[in-house]
Write a protein that holds these residues in place. Structure first.
Motif, PDB file in Angstrom:
ATOM      1  N   VAL A 404    -112.474 -36.575 -64.346  1.00  0.00           N
ATOM      2  CA  VAL A 404    -113.215 -35.560 -63.478  1.00  0.00           C
ATOM      3  C   VAL A 404    -113.642 -34.898 -63.518  1.00  0.00           C
ATOM      4  N   LEU A 405    -112.284 -34.121 -62.936  1.00  0.00           N
ATOM      5  CA  LEU A 405    -111.743 -32.397 -63.598  1.00  0.00           C
ATOM      6  C   LEU A 405    -112.449 -31.836 -64.263  1.00  0.00           C
ATOM      7  N   THR A 406    -112.194 -32.912 -65.664  1.00  0.00           N
ATOM      8  CA  THR A 406    -112.800 -32.115 -67.399  1.00  0.00           C
ATOM      9  C   THR A 406    -114.209 -31.753 -67.176  1.00  0.00           C
ATOM     10  N   ARG A 407    -114.944 -32.771 -66.788  1.00  0.00           N
ATOM     11  CA  ARG A 407    -116.302 -32.605 -66.150  1.00  0.00           C
ATOM     12  C   ARG A 407    -116.992 -31.251 -64.974  1.00  0.00           C
ATOM     13  N   LEU A 408    -116.161 -31.760 -64.255  1.00  0.00           N
ATOM     14  CA  LEU A 408    -116.167 -30.138 -63.187  1.00  0.00           C
ATOM     15  C   LEU A 408    -116.430 -28.691 -64.167  1.00  0.00           C
ATOM     16  N   GLU A 409    -117.185 -27.758 -63.479  1.00  0.00           N
ATOM     17  CA  GLU A 409    -117.269 -26.501 -64.020  1.00  0.00           C
ATOM     18  C   GLU A 409    -116.273 -25.435 -63.155  1.00  0.00           C
ATOM     19  N   GLU A 410    -115.896 -24.740 -62.886  1.00  0.00           N
ATOM     20  CA  GLU A 410    -114.791 -23.912 -62.255  1.00  0.00           C
ATOM     21  C   GLU A 410    -115.680 -23.252 -60.882  1.00  0.00           C
ATOM     22  N   PRO A 411    -115.538 -23.261 -59.982  1.00  0.00           N
ATOM     23  CA  PRO A 411    -115.733 -23.215 -58.306  1.00  0.00           C
ATOM     24  C   PRO A 411    -116.450 -21.312 -58.576  1.00  0.00           C
ATOM     25  N   LYS A 412    -117.309 -21.016 -58.604  1.00  0.00           N
ATOM     26  CA  LYS A 412    -117.390 -19.283 -58.332  1.00  0.00           C
ATOM     27  C   LYS A 412    -117.334 -18.651 -57.636  1.00  0.00           C
ATOM     28  N   LYS A 413    -116.849 -19.335 -55.782  1.00  0.00           N
ATOM     29  CA  LYS A 413    -116.083 -18.540 -54.598  1.00  0.00           C
ATOM     30  C   LYS A 413    -114.350 -18.681 -55.091  1.00  0.00           C
ATOM     31  N   ALA A 414    -113.777 -18.166 -55.034  1.00  0.00           N
ATOM     32  CA  ALA A 414    -112.416 -17.616 -54.977  1.00  0.00           C
ATOM     33  C   ALA A 414    -111.587 -18.398 -54.082  1.00  0.00           C
ATOM     34  N   SER A 415    -112.563 -19.264 -52.767  1.00  0.00           N
ATOM     35  CA  SER A 415    -111.399 -19.975 -51.664  1.00  0.00           C
ATOM     36  C   SER A 415    -110.987 -21.521 -52.435  1.00  0.00           C
ATOM     37  N   ILE A 416    -111.834 -21.483 -53.107  1.00  0.00           N
ATOM     38  CA  ILE A 416    -111.574 -23.288 -53.635  1.00  0.00           C
ATOM     39  C   ILE A 416    -111.545 -23.420 -55.215  1.00  0.00           C
ATOM     40  N   ASN A 417    -110.414 -24.040 -55.251  1.00  0.00           N
ATOM     41  CA  ASN A 417    -110.201 -24.954 -56.649  1.00  0.00           C
ATOM     42  C   ASN A 417    -110.897 -26.026 -57.318  1.00  0.00           C
ATOM     43  N   LEU A 418    -110.796 -26.354 -58.463  1.00  0.00           N
ATOM     44  CA  LEU A 418    -111.030 -27.088 -59.162  1.00  0.00           C
ATOM     45  C   LEU A 418    -110.545 -28.729 -58.262  1.00  0.00           C
ATOM     46  N   VAL A 419    -108.897 -28.891 -57.787  1.00  0.00           N
ATOM     47  CA  VAL A 419    -109.327 -30.063 -57.396  1.00  0.00           C
ATOM     48  C   VAL A 419    -109.984 -30.396 -55.743  1.00  0.00           C
ATOM     49  N   GLN A 420    -109.810 -29.274 -55.285  1.00  0.00           N
ATOM     50  CA  GLN A 420    -111.021 -29.108 -53.995  1.00  0.00           C
ATOM     51  C   GLN A 420    -112.046 -30.259 -53.703  1.00  0.00           C
ATOM     52  N   LYS A 421    -112.633 -29.217 -55.193  1.00  0.00           N
ATOM     53  CA  LYS A 421    -113.527 -29.339 -54.803  1.00  0.00           C
ATOM     54  C   LYS A 421    -114.106 -30.883 -55.535  1.00  0.00           C
ATOM     55  N   LEU A 422    -113.356 -30.954 -56.766  1.00  0.00           N
ATOM     56  CA  LEU A 422    -113.649 -32.948 -56.621  1.00  0.00           C
ATOM     57  C   LEU A 422    -113.547 -33.562 -55.812  1.00  0.00           C
ATOM     58  N   ARG A 423    -112.202 -33.061 -54.414  1.00  0.00           N
ATOM     59  CA  ARG A 423    -112.324 -33.727 -53.158  1.00  0.00           C
ATOM     60  C   ARG A 423    -113.646 -33.562 -52.716  1.00  0.00           C
ATOM     61  N   LEU A 424    -114.048 -31.983 -52.759  1.00  0.00           N
ATOM     62  CA  LEU A 424    -115.018 -32.454 -51.532  1.00  0.00           C
ATOM     63  C   LEU A 424    -116.512 -33.145 -52.147  1.00  0.00           C
ATOM     64  N   TYR A 425    -116.271 -32.892 -53.646  1.00  0.00           N
ATOM     65  CA  TYR A 425    -117.405 -34.152 -54.396  1.00  0.00           C
ATOM     66  C   TYR A 425    -116.790 -35.942 -53.634  1.00  0.00           C
ATOM     67  N   ASN A 426    -115.942 -35.983 -53.848  1.00  0.00           N
ATOM     68  CA  ASN A 426    -115.670 -37.439 -53.141  1.00  0.00           C
ATOM     69  C   ASN A 426    -115.717 -37.998 -51.460  1.00  0.00           C
ATOM     70  N   GLY A 427    -116.408 -37.004 -51.435  1.00  0.00           N
ATOM     71  CA  GLY A 427    -116.443 -37.087 -49.650  1.00  0.00           C
ATOM     72  C   GLY A 427    -115.856 -36.785 -48.976  1.00  0.00           C
ATOM     73  N   GLN A 428    -114.147 -35.693 -49.293  1.00  0.00           N
ATOM     74  CA  GLN A 428    -113.193 -35.608 -48.681  1.00  0.00           C
ATOM     75  C   GLN A 428    -114.325 -34.426 -47.847  1.00  0.00           C
ATOM     76  N   SER A 429    -113.082 -34.096 -46.346  1.00  0.00           N
ATOM     77  CA  SER A 429    -113.912 -33.139 -45.841  1.00  0.00           C
ATOM     78  C   SER A 429    -112.657 -31.860 -46.201  1.00  0.00           C
ATOM     79  N   LEU A 430    -112.911 -30.512 -46.117  1.00  0.00           N
ATOM     80  CA  LEU A 430    -112.554 -29.604 -46.100  1.00  0.00           C
ATOM     81  C   LEU A 430    -112.384 -28.394 -45.230  1.00  0.00           C
TER      82      LEU A 430
END
Length: 684
Positions: A404-430
């Motif tokens: 899944v990480l290989t399919r995600l685009e890097e977030p444009k906001k510096a406040s979040i990294n790719l793994v955190q984006k994956l968690r948000l997409y997975n329904g987890q809260s940050l």
């Protein structure tokens, strides 16, 4: 009784003769009209039938990021134990079903080619296979019943039935000039059912020949002609090439459009005297045999131009042009699939404008939600399918995370990294992120899900790990991750060293995530001593009670009254990040919570307060880690008492987290090495 006789007896007891008779019903044209009046649904078009088939399995509705999502249970493939279930594609499936709905109501999309577009391994073929299986099974149910007909004629060996080669609708036999009156009468007789009965199309050339021949014989008496008609139940079947067709392009030099529309039977020309006699023609092209059902075009954009002309007419006019015959009506769903390079070629080819105009594209991207990706691998690699080798916890999850990480685009906001984006997409809260933020993350992407690693690559590498020499009855995440990394060097779809480097960096991130996961699991296993936590909790509550009420605590051993143990309280509170200036608020919060429970006659349990439970578990782990001396495992020098404690932890891992003896030992050794590295870092 012999073994063979027993087997035959078993089959006899299980056979369903009544169902066979129901599926092989035969009757006259008059009998069929009675059926139509009782159930107008038997005359539905292919699009109406496929839409009703999907809806017959039911739907579920839920809200995601403030959008209503409809999940169609049909795509769970419960009829086949989920073998072809589609996961994580709710949006493309919603779009496709809406197209079927529009086509079923005659709003124009029934004149289009459905084109599934996406990267390799994104379930396009699986989706079409599901539709073909579904419509086949639906035709066997009372709700999905449909009918065709044949001609009763005298043959050299007595009476015989000549079946309609295109399995067409029996109402095509109604003379065109009388259809409007006949339909009005049928609608009235059916009692005003919701579905209006329609007659779409004319007889195929073969049936037209029989019809005209009999009309001449009976001097235009249609009522005597239809006495030669035998209507029968039609069961769609891909293997028998009835109502379900599949076309795959061959070598360009060997492509022949007659594969779609049928060809002359040269052996029968001598018998019937002409190559334009329908009896000397095989109406067995894929368009012919798929009539009343669905036709799949594999890699549709690789078709030769001659094929595309047939495709244009079949979609827009619902007609095909067999060699030497007039245009022939068809009623079928046309669905194709292609990958991105072929679609880009279509876009850049000005000669393909007519095809683009008749195409409805449905993007089928890779999955970008971790839990759905995990389900793909759990379907293929589980305790039922892999019996001799245990798959350690998190093995499939870590492989899926990397995919899944290989399919995600890097977030444009510096406040979040790719793994955190994956968690948000997975329904987890940050902290600091709402559903609106997640919607924005989705909106700002351009090609997310259209690039990255295919599930097939992951499946291949999991298989490699399962049969490797290292897999001594158990496969762990590192074995699979190492297989994934080693395979990158020769991956046929990775065309740059820069991309290969990025994928390796993502693997390193996944390994870090796995370290955190197993550290937490071992911590929980070590601190899973409920008596120990209960005693620690009682001690903590006694101290914060004395602290908030400005009292002293009685020492159980000395019997002396002492000041509350500030060091103990802070050592627990710091585990969950309670700062020094907020400690009083937290302690009063706990005491108020205990007081409220007491007023309701309830007893306080630390498990009802998630923050306090986490703090107590971390504190107990820290206290017991030294007594267990887990780091001694690295040196292989473990005393008897320590080994006994480690065995208890191992059993907790096995019982509570799904480990086997091998991977539980491996995880304890791995976590011990992490702690040992930490001790070395602190000492230096």
């Amino acid at each position: 009784m012999g073994a063979a006789t027993e087997v035959i007896g078993l089959i006899r007891s299980r056979q369903n003769v009544e169902e066979f008779q129901r599926l092989n019903w035969k009757g006259s044209f008059e009998d069929y009209l009675e059926l139509v009046m009782r159930n107008p649904g038997v005359t539905r078009s292919a699009y109406q039938r496929i839409y009703d088939m999907i809806m017959s399995h039911g739907v579920e509705e839920y809200t995601e990021y403030k959008n209503k999502i409809v999940r169609y249970r049909f795509f769970d493939d419960t009829a086949n134990s989920g073998a072809d279930a589609i996961y994580g594609c709710e949006q493309p499936l919603m779009k496709m079903v809406n197209i079927f709905k529009s086509a079923a109501q005659g709003y124009g999309t029934e004149k289009r080619i459905l084109l599934l577009h996406g990267p390799v391994g994104s379930a396009k073929s699986t989706l079409v296979r599901l539709l073909k299986k579904g419509v086949e099974n639906y035709s066997r149910t009372p709700e999905g019943a449909l009918y065709t007909f044949g001609w009763r004629e005298d043959g050299p060996d007595g009476p015989r039935i000549v079946e309609c080669p295109m399995h067409e609708e029996p109402l095509h036999l109604v003379p065109e000039a009388l259809r409007e009156e006949v339909l009005t009468s049928l609608d009235e007789q059916s009692g005003g059912k919701d579905l209006a009965i329609q007659i779409r199309g004319e007889l195929c050339p073969a049936c037209r020949y029989h019809f005209n021949d009999l009309m001449r014989k009976y001097e235009g008496d249609w009522t005597r002609v239809i006495r030669h008609v035998e209507v029968r139940r039609l069961v769609l079947c891909e293997k028998d090439r009835i109502g379900i067709g599949t076309f795959q392009p061959k070598d360009e030099k060997n492509q022949d459009s007659t594969e779609l529309t049928g060809d002359i039977n040269y052996r029968k020309i001598a018998e019937f005297g002409s190559d334009s006699d329908p009896r000397a023609f095989n109406f067995d092209g894929e368009f012919n045999i798929a009539n009343r059902g669905i036709i799949e075009f594999i890699e549709v954009l690789k078709l030769d131009v001659a094929f595309l002309y047939d495709l244009l007419g079949a979609s827009q006019e619902h007609k095909i042009k067999p060699k030497k015959f007039s245009q022939t009506d068809i009623d079928e769903v046309i669905i194709g699939h292609t990958n991105e390079p072929e679609y880009r070629k279509l876009q850049s080819n000005e000669f393909m404008e007519a095809l683009r105009d008749r195409t409805v594209k449905i993007d089928v991207p890779y999955i970008t939600r971790l839990k759905d990706e995990v389900r793909i691998y759990e379907r293929d690699f589980n305790a039922d399918t892999i019996r001799k080798t245990h798959i350690a916890p998190h093995t499939l999850e870590m492989a899926a995370m990397w995919a899944v990480l290989t399919r995600l685009e890097e977030p444009k906001k510096a406040s979040i990294n790719l793994v955190q984006k994956l968690r948000l997409y997975n329904g987890q809260s940050l902290p600091g992120f709402t559903e609106e933020n997640v919607k924005e993350l989705r909106r700002e992407t351009v090609r997310e899900g259209l690039d990255g690693i295919s599930p097939r690559y992951i499946q291949d590498k999991i298989s490699n790990a399962l049969v490797s020499d290292e897999a001594d009855r158990c496969v762990n995440p590192f074995m699979v991750l190492n297989e994934l990394e080693s395979g990158l060097q020769h991956h046929s779809l990775i065309n740059s060293e820069e991309l290969r480097k990025r994928y390796r960096e993502l693997l390193a991130q996944v390994k870090e995530e796995y370290e955190d996961i197993v550290k937490n699991e071992v911590q929980r296993a070590i601190s899973a001593d409920e008596d120990g936590i209960t005693k620690l909790c009682a001690n903590y509550v006694d101290n914060i009670k004395a602290y908030t009420q400005k009292e002293r605590v009685k020492n159980k051993y000395t019997g002396q009254d002492e000041e509350p143990d500030e060091r103990l309280m802070r050592s627990i509170e710091e585990k969950i990040g309670i700062p020094e200036n907020r400690k009083d608020d937290f302690r009063r919060e706990i005491m108020n919570y205990i007081g409220a429970l007491s007023l309701d006659g309830k007893h306080f349990d630390y498990k009802t307060n998630a923050r306090l439970q986490k703090a107590l578990e971390l504190k107990l782990f820290e206290d017991q880690k030294d007594s267990i001396k887990l780091t001694n495992l690295v040196s292989s020098v473990v005393d008897k008492d320590t080994q006994a404690k480690i065995d208890i932890v191992k059993q907790r891992l096995i019982r509570n987290h799904g480990y086997c003896d091998i991977c539980a030992t491996d995880v304890l050794n791995f976590v011990a090495s992490i702690f040992a590295r930490g001790d070395v870092k602190r000492s230096s």
